[in-house]
Design a protein around this motif. Structure first.
Motif, PDB file in Angstrom:
ATOM      1  N   ALA A  90       0.844  -1.196   0.000  1.00  0.00           N
ATOM      2  CA  ALA A  90       0.000   0.000   0.000  1.00  0.00           C
ATOM      3  C   ALA A  90       0.880   1.247   0.000  1.00  0.00           C
ATOM      4  O   ALA A  90       1.821   1.353   0.791  1.00  0.00           O
ATOM      5  CB  ALA A  90      -0.905  -0.007   1.229  1.00  0.00           C
ATOM      6  N   GLY A  91       0.605   2.155  -0.922  1.00  0.00           N
ATOM      7  CA  GLY A  91       1.395   3.367  -1.049  1.00  0.00           C
ATOM      8  C   GLY A  91       2.707   3.169  -1.773  1.00  0.00           C
ATOM      9  O   GLY A  91       3.499   4.114  -1.888  1.00  0.00           O
ATOM     10  N   SER A 135       5.490   2.147  -4.894  1.00  0.00           N
ATOM     11  CA  SER A 135       5.698   2.493  -6.297  1.00  0.00           C
ATOM     12  C   SER A 135       6.961   1.831  -6.805  1.00  0.00           C
ATOM     13  O   SER A 135       7.803   1.384  -6.014  1.00  0.00           O
ATOM     14  CB  SER A 135       5.790   4.014  -6.480  1.00  0.00           C
ATOM     15  OG  SER A 135       6.934   4.530  -5.830  1.00  0.00           O
ATOM     16  N   CYS A 170      -3.924   0.654  -9.848  1.00  0.00           N
ATOM     17  CA  CYS A 170      -2.662   1.383  -9.884  1.00  0.00           C
ATOM     18  C   CYS A 170      -2.734   2.548 -10.849  1.00  0.00           C
ATOM     19  O   CYS A 170      -3.678   2.667 -11.653  1.00  0.00           O
ATOM     20  CB  CYS A 170      -1.510   0.461 -10.279  1.00  0.00           C
ATOM     21  SG  CYS A 170      -1.610  -0.169 -11.964  1.00  0.00           S
ATOM     22  N   SER A 178       2.437   3.153  -9.457  1.00  0.00           N
ATOM     23  CA  SER A 178       2.163   3.392  -8.038  1.00  0.00           C
ATOM     24  C   SER A 178       0.782   2.849  -7.708  1.00  0.00           C
ATOM     25  O   SER A 178      -0.110   2.807  -8.562  1.00  0.00           O
ATOM     26  CB  SER A 178       2.246   4.884  -7.714  1.00  0.00           C
ATOM     27  OG  SER A 178       1.352   5.632  -8.521  1.00  0.00           O
ATOM     28  N   SER A 179       0.609   2.430  -6.450  1.00  0.00           N
ATOM     29  CA  SER A 179      -0.657   1.837  -6.029  1.00  0.00           C
ATOM     30  C   SER A 179      -0.990   2.287  -4.610  1.00  0.00           C
ATOM     31  O   SER A 179      -0.225   2.019  -3.677  1.00  0.00           O
ATOM     32  CB  SER A 179      -0.573   0.310  -6.082  1.00  0.00           C
ATOM     33  OG  SER A 179      -1.784  -0.284  -5.650  1.00  0.00           O
ATOM     34  N   ALA A 180      -2.110   2.973  -4.451  1.00  0.00           N
ATOM     35  CA  ALA A 180      -2.503   3.498  -3.140  1.00  0.00           C
ATOM     36  C   ALA A 180      -2.777   2.375  -2.148  1.00  0.00           C
ATOM     37  O   ALA A 180      -2.401   2.456  -0.978  1.00  0.00           O
ATOM     38  CB  ALA A 180      -3.727   4.396  -3.282  1.00  0.00           C
ATOM     39  N   GLU A 181      -3.421   1.309  -2.608  1.00  0.00           N
ATOM     40  CA  GLU A 181      -3.797   0.221  -1.709  1.00  0.00           C
ATOM     41  C   GLU A 181      -2.932  -1.022  -1.889  1.00  0.00           C
ATOM     42  O   GLU A 181      -3.110  -2.009  -1.180  1.00  0.00           O
ATOM     43  CB  GLU A 181      -5.277  -0.127  -1.904  1.00  0.00           C
ATOM     44  CG  GLU A 181      -6.212   1.026  -1.544  1.00  0.00           C
ATOM     45  CD  GLU A 181      -7.666   0.658  -1.703  1.00  0.00           C
ATOM     46  OE1 GLU A 181      -7.957  -0.478  -2.139  1.00  0.00           O
ATOM     47  OE2 GLU A 181      -8.528   1.502  -1.381  1.00  0.00           O
TER      48      GLU A 181
END
Length: 303
Positions: A49-50, A52, A71, A107-110
Motif C-alpha cells: 500500500a502506497g 511504487s 494502480c 504506483s498503487s494506493a492500496e
C-alpha cells in the motif's frame, strides 16, 4: 499429494516456482536470456500500500495487467488510472500498453500485484490504455474441456509488435489447453511461438488449491517432459513441444496467463493439435459449454 516444491517434472529448468526469480519489488522475473530463448518474457510486480516502482522497458514492449489491486501508470507523458480487480477470479481487468525504450512509473494506493507480459520488439508503438470493456471474452471447448479466454492482447483484438497474451480461466474439475497442441515450427497453419504459462489457483476452506500442467516432446530436437503440480505464482516455460492439458482439480478453479512471441514476421497465433488427440474436438459439437462459464466479466463479482 506432493507439495509444490517437490512436484514431479521431467525437466525442472522449465518450471519456475513462486519467488525463485524474485528481484526487489518483482516477485517473478523471466527474461528471454534467463529462459534461453529470444522473445517472450514476464515479470510480476508486487507493491505494498502506497508503494511504487520505476523501471525501463528496454528492448521489450510490455502490457501492465493487474492481477489484484489498482494502480496508476505513468509513461511517455501519459498517465493511466487502472481500476484493476480484487483477483483474477473476480473480473476482467483493464490494462496499459507500454512501448519499448520507455521509462515507466507504477504506483498503487492500496497495493497489489501486477503482471508485465512482454516481448522483444522492433517497432515502437504508442503507449495506450486498454479498457476492460474492450476485452473479448471467448468460451472455448465443451463439457469438461470448457474454459474462458480473455483475449486482451491478440492479433485480432489489440495492436502490438510481437506480443500475444491472453488469460484463461478453467472451472474446477475441467481440463483446458486441450487437445494438446504446439507452435514450434514455421509452416502453413503453424507459427513459431515461445510460450509462458503463469498460474493462479482458486482457494477453498483450507486455503489455496493446486492444478497440473503437462508438456511433452513433439519430435527429435524438441525433447521436453513436464508433468507438474502448480500453485499460485508458479510458471511453466514452453520453448517447444506439445502442451496440455492444464488441469483444474475438483474444488479449485484454475487461472493462467499465456505470454507468446516468436520470430515470425507476421504476428499470428497459429497452432497444431497433437494428431493422437485431435479427434476430441469433433465431440464438442454434441456437448454444451459448462454452465459455470463465463467465470468473470467486466463487473466485479461480490466477495
Amino acid at each position: 499429494m506432493s507439495s509444490a516444491g517437490s512436484a514431479v517434472t521431467g525437466n525442472n529448468k522449465h518450471v519456475v516456482r513462486r519467488g525463485e526469480t524474485a528481484d526487489g519489488t518483482f516477485e517473478l522475473v523471466i527474461t528471454p536470456e534467463s529462459a534461453g530463448w529470444g522473445y517472450s518474457s514476464l515479470r510480476v510486480l508486487n507493491l505494498p500500500a502506497g508503494g511504487s516502482a520505476e523501471f525501463e522497458t528496454g528492448q521489450d514492449e510490455m502490457v501492465l495487467l493487474p492481477l489484484s489491486g489498482s494502480c496508476t501508470v505513468a509513461t511517455e507523458g501519459e498517465k493511466f488510472e487502472l481500476a484493476g480487480r480484487r483477483s483474477v477470479f473476480s473480473r476482467v481487468t483493464d490494462f496499459a500498453y507500454l512501448p519499448r525504450d520507455a521509462s515507466v512509473r507504477v504506483s498503487s494506493a492500496e497495493g497489489g500485484r501486477f503482471a508485465l507480459p512482454a516481448a522483444r520488439a522492433t517497432r515502437r508503438l504508442p503507449a495506450r490504455y486498454g479498457p476492460a470493456e474492450g476485452v473479448g471474452v471467448e468460451l472455448r471447448g465443451a463439457g469438461q474441456a470448457s474454459r474462458q479466454v480473455n483475449n486482451f492482447c491478440t492479433p485480432q483484438t489489440f495492436e502490438a509488435d510481437k506480443l500475444i497474451a491472453v488469460e484463461v480461466l478453467t472451472p474446477a474439475g475441467n481440463w483446458s489447453s486441450y487437445p494438446p497442441h504446439k507452435h514450434d515450427e514455421e509452416r502453413d497453419g503453424e507459427a513459431r511461438l515461445e510460450e509462458i504459462y503463469y498460474f493462479e489457483v482458486g482457494s477453498g476452506p483450507s486455503g489455496e488449491g493446486i492444478g497440473y500442467q503437462r508438456v511433452y516432446g513433439s519430435g527429435p530436437g524438441r525433447e521436453i517432459d513436464v508433468c507438474t503440480e502448480v500453485r499460485g505464482g508458479d510458471t511453466v516455460l514452453i520453448p517447444h513441444g506439445w502442451h496440455g492439458p492444464s488441469m483444474a482439480v475438483p474444488g479449485y478453479p484454475l487461472y493462467y496467463l499465456n505470454v507468446m512471441a516468436g520470430p515470425s514476421p507476421e504476428r499470428a497465433w497459429l497452432i497444431c493439435d497433437d494428431p493422437a488427440h485431435a479427434w476430441v474436438r469433433d465431440t464438442w459439437s454434441g456437448q454444451p459449454i459448462d454452465s459455470r462459464l463465463p467465470l468473470t466479466g467486466v463487473e466485479e463479482l461480490p466477495t
